[in-house]
Design an enzyme around this catalytic site. Structure first.
Site, PDB file in Angstrom:
ATOM      1  N   CYS A 186       0.843  -1.183   0.000  1.00  0.00           N
ATOM      2  CA  CYS A 186       0.000   0.000   0.000  1.00  0.00           C
ATOM      3  C   CYS A 186       0.885   1.241   0.000  1.00  0.00           C
ATOM      4  CB  CYS A 186      -0.906  -0.003   1.229  1.00  0.00           C
ATOM      5  SG  CYS A 186      -1.833   1.540   1.447  1.00  0.00           S
ATOM      6  N   ASP A 193       0.059  -6.204   0.000  1.00  0.00           N
ATOM      7  CA  ASP A 193      -1.113  -6.594  -0.782  1.00  0.00           C
ATOM      8  C   ASP A 193      -0.737  -7.828  -1.592  1.00  0.00           C
ATOM      9  OD1 ASP A 193      -2.737  -4.383   0.023  1.00  0.00           O
ATOM     10  OD2 ASP A 193      -1.670  -3.108  -1.398  1.00  0.00           O
TER      11      ASP A 193
END
Length: 279
Positions: A186, A193
């Site tokens: 992120c 992620d």
């Protein structure tokens, strides 16, 4: 507004009542300009961002809670995307909100999300009676992850991409390749992620080892899901020039939401709604 104004990365009190102002849109143009895409020209791809919401609840007119799952499809040509934490806060603002019926919920969701992204958003509600029909599967294609490769680069490296040795421009193939090793971070919080990615193309053969190294090169990259998929599509097109290319990523959920972007230069292309085991 800038990302510093977004709720992501900040302590935010959960809303007690419905509030569409919680949605925080982000312009797509800046990332696309960074990829060298000309804002004055048509996009070189189409596609969508498919969001799955697993934590959707509201109150009926008598105050009884109802639950559902929802799938939101945001077109890639919308001028804006939605920051994920703001999306979560917005959906949770329905938790203690009384609504007369499901159609009212649908109307509000479609109206608010469409206004945020600047384009119509498709909404599919999945009622509890249909939960048992939801299935788990994996993206189809040849798995790259068993390749024995040495990895040295963990920032996007399009220079790794190349055609397969011995392949020729006159030799056109069609194949679908998949990997579960896509990871990015992120850009606001630095949280990881995780995703599976499917690459379907037609053209001169792409070297599979170089493609896997390229996918892994995103491992320390800071980028939103949608931006990563657009970068992958753009880099492969520039390095290997397939006549047809579709890139589809299924990201694991965070905060009751998963984001699954896909981009394609194939007219009328579409992707299935498979939900992978890690989702």
């Amino acid at each position: 507004m800038s990302l510093t104004d977004a709720p992501l990365g900040h302590h935010v009190a959960y809303p007690a009542q419905y509030d569409p102002a919680l949605l925080f849109p982000i312009e797509r143009a800046a990332n696309r300009t960074a990829l060298g895409l000309n804002a004055a020209k048509p996009l070189p791809f189409h596609g969508a961002d498919i969001w799955t919401a697993y934590e959707l609840s509201w109150l009926n007119a008598k105050g009884k809670p109802l639950v559902a799952m929802a799938v939101f499809t945001i077109p890639a040509d919308s001028p804006r995307l939605i920051e994920s934490k703001s999306f979560k806060l917005y959906l949770n603002s329905f938790n203690q909100t009384r609504l007369d019926d499901e159609s009212t919920l649908r109307e509000r969701l479609a109206r608010d999300l469409g206004a945020a992204v600047g384009a119509p958003v498709r909404l599919d509600l999945i009622a509890p009676r249909d939960f048992a029909r939801q299935t788990i599967a994996e993206l189809d294609g040849t798995d790259l992850d068993a390749l024995d490769v040495a990895i040295e680069t963990y920032q996007p490296a399009p220079e790794l991409l190349r055609h397969a040795a011995g392949s020729r421009d006159t030799e056109v193939i069609e194949e679908t390749l998949v990997s579960r090793l896509l990871k990015s971070n992120c850009p606001v919080t630095g949280q990881p992620d995780w995703a599976s990615v499917q690459i379907r193309y037609r053209g001169r053969a792409i070297d599979r080892e170089s493609l896997l190294k390229y996918i892994v090169s995103f491992r320390e990259h800071a980028g939103f899901h949608e931006h990563c998929v657009e970068q992958i599509h753009t880099d492969i097109m520039r390095a290997c020039a397939p006549s047809e290319l579709t890139v589809y990523a299924r990201y694991t959920r965070r905060g009751g939401l998963d984001i699954n972007p896909w981009r394609s230069n194939v007219p009328h292309a579409s992707v299935g709604g498979v939900r992978t085991a890690r989702q």
